[in-house]
Scaffold this active site. Structure first.
Site, PDB file in Angstrom:
ATOM      1  CE  LYS A  66      -3.879   2.276   2.247  1.00 29.01           C
ATOM      2  NZ  LYS A  66      -3.337   3.618   1.985  1.00 29.01           N
ATOM      3  CG  ASP A  68       0.615   7.483   3.121  1.00 32.75           C
ATOM      4  OD1 ASP A  68      -0.482   7.913   2.720  1.00 32.75           O
ATOM      5  OD2 ASP A  68       1.093   7.758   4.236  1.00 32.75           O
ATOM      6  CD  GLU A 207      -1.058   4.159   4.623  1.00 34.24           C
ATOM      7  OE1 GLU A 207      -1.997   4.810   5.104  1.00 34.24           O
ATOM      8  OE2 GLU A 207      -0.685   4.278   3.451  1.00 34.24           O
TER       9      GLU A 207
END
Length: 348
Positions: A66, A68, A207
């Site tokens: 993921k 960010d 994250e």
């Protein structure tokens, strides 16, 4: 930082390094039907990931890191490139390196879906660094450091791919971009068990991870085809006030935060860590233009400065207290209006 294992791209279209072009390689057989071209859409509402506490298991799911940053779509035509934010704003001039890399892909038409990020020295996406590179909230600077991690291909060479299964779209995406380490890179599919990958991501300070159903078509909205599993919770909250401090940089001791419950704001606690000096000074300047005597929420603190709930802050936190307040909160940065960030909604 140790990078997660990368899945080698499997070229689907060609066995050459030559760029992909729209012109046919041999005369078309008149006996074969002519595939019609699909009109290129001005904008496609993004597919959004649904938050889950644990990653799914099973061979029908693929996993990615993921990132960010800012969700963007890169629209490529023969004579133009547009970079569109999740909120529908044209930010082509804000991401010049990404735009330049898109022009050099050698494709006639395409729409890439991905995340514009700035990486730290260990290769992790840093939302605060991205914000600063753009001049802060409301800034007009172009980010020379921002790169794009592309994770989907929605339109390619005159054809709408949104009804194709994800695994096919990824093959085309990987073949188009290859293993580039430039301003446009593929967000690699990681071959690993979801729980194992999540643990590794958390260990390395990332994250979280994204899980995607490999047979899913591209559907706009938050429908469960894509899932996000975070190491640390991170959500967007309205800033409803601040506590003054004579010791803290910028004079801000902590920010007071609000979330929606139904149509009204409720107070969900404060955050007093995560500020860099430049961030705090700019925050104080912005907040002092928004002072109000009318409390946007019921705050159980004295001596605070109340502000109109206009600024939206991205906040990391570990958990919720029993009385509905954030635990171990840390400030990450302000969201842009153009990013279409949604203020967190509590269950009613």
């Amino acid at each position: 930082m140790t990078k997660p294992p990368r899945k080698k791209s499997q070229p689907l279209l060609r066995e050459t390094d030559a760029p992909i072009r729209s012109s046919p390689r041999k005369p078309r057989d008149p006996a074969q039907p002519q595939l019609p071209f699909d009109p290129m859409p001005d904008r496609i509402e993004p597919c959004l990931a649904l938050l889950k506490q644990r990653p799914p298991s099973g061979s029908e799911w693929i996993y990615e890191i993921k990132w960010d940053g800012y969700r963007v779509a890169v629209h490529i035509k023969p004579n133009s490139v547009r970079i569109i934010t999740r909120g529908g704003h044209d930010w082509t001039d804000r991401f010049p390196a990404i735009a330049d890399a898109a022009r050099k892909l050698g494709v006639g038409t395409a729409i890439l879906d991905g995340e514009a990020v700035v990486l730290d020295h260990e290769g992790r996406s840093d939302f605060g660094a991205l914000q600063r590179s753009l001049g802060g909230r409301g800034g007009k600077k172009a980010s020379a450091e921002a790169i794009l991690y592309a994770f989907d291909l929605l339109y390619f060479d005159g054809h709408d791919l949104t009804n194709m299964e994800l695994s096919g779209r990824r093959h085309l995406l990987e073949d188009l971009i290859g293993e580039s380490e430039g301003a446009i890179r593929v967000s690699q599919e990681v071959e690993a068990d979801g729980a194992t990958l999540l643990a590794a991501a958390c260990e390395h300070g990332l994250e979280g991870i994204i899980a995607k159903h490999r047979d899913s078509t591209y559907r706009s909205g938050r429908l469960g085809d894509w899932l996000k599993i975070k190491c640390v919770q991170s959500e967007s909250f309205a800033i409803v006030g601040y506590e003054l401090s004579t010791a803290a940089r910028g004079g801000i001791g902590s920010l007071l935060l609000g979330a929606y419950q139904g149509d009204a704001f409720v107070y969900v606690g404060s955050v007093g860590t995560g500020f860099k000096e430049k961030d705090a000074i700019e925050l104080r300047r912005l907040l002092d233009t928004l002072k109000t005597k009318r409390a946007p929420v019921g705050v159980d603190k004295k001596g605070v400065v109340l502000v109109q709930p206009t600024l939206i802050a991205e906040i990391e936190f570990r958990a919720w207290t029993d009385d509905g307040k954030l635990r171990h909160a840390s400030y990450k940065g302000l969201r842009e209006v153009q990013d279409n960030a949604a203020i967190f909604k509590l269950d009613e």
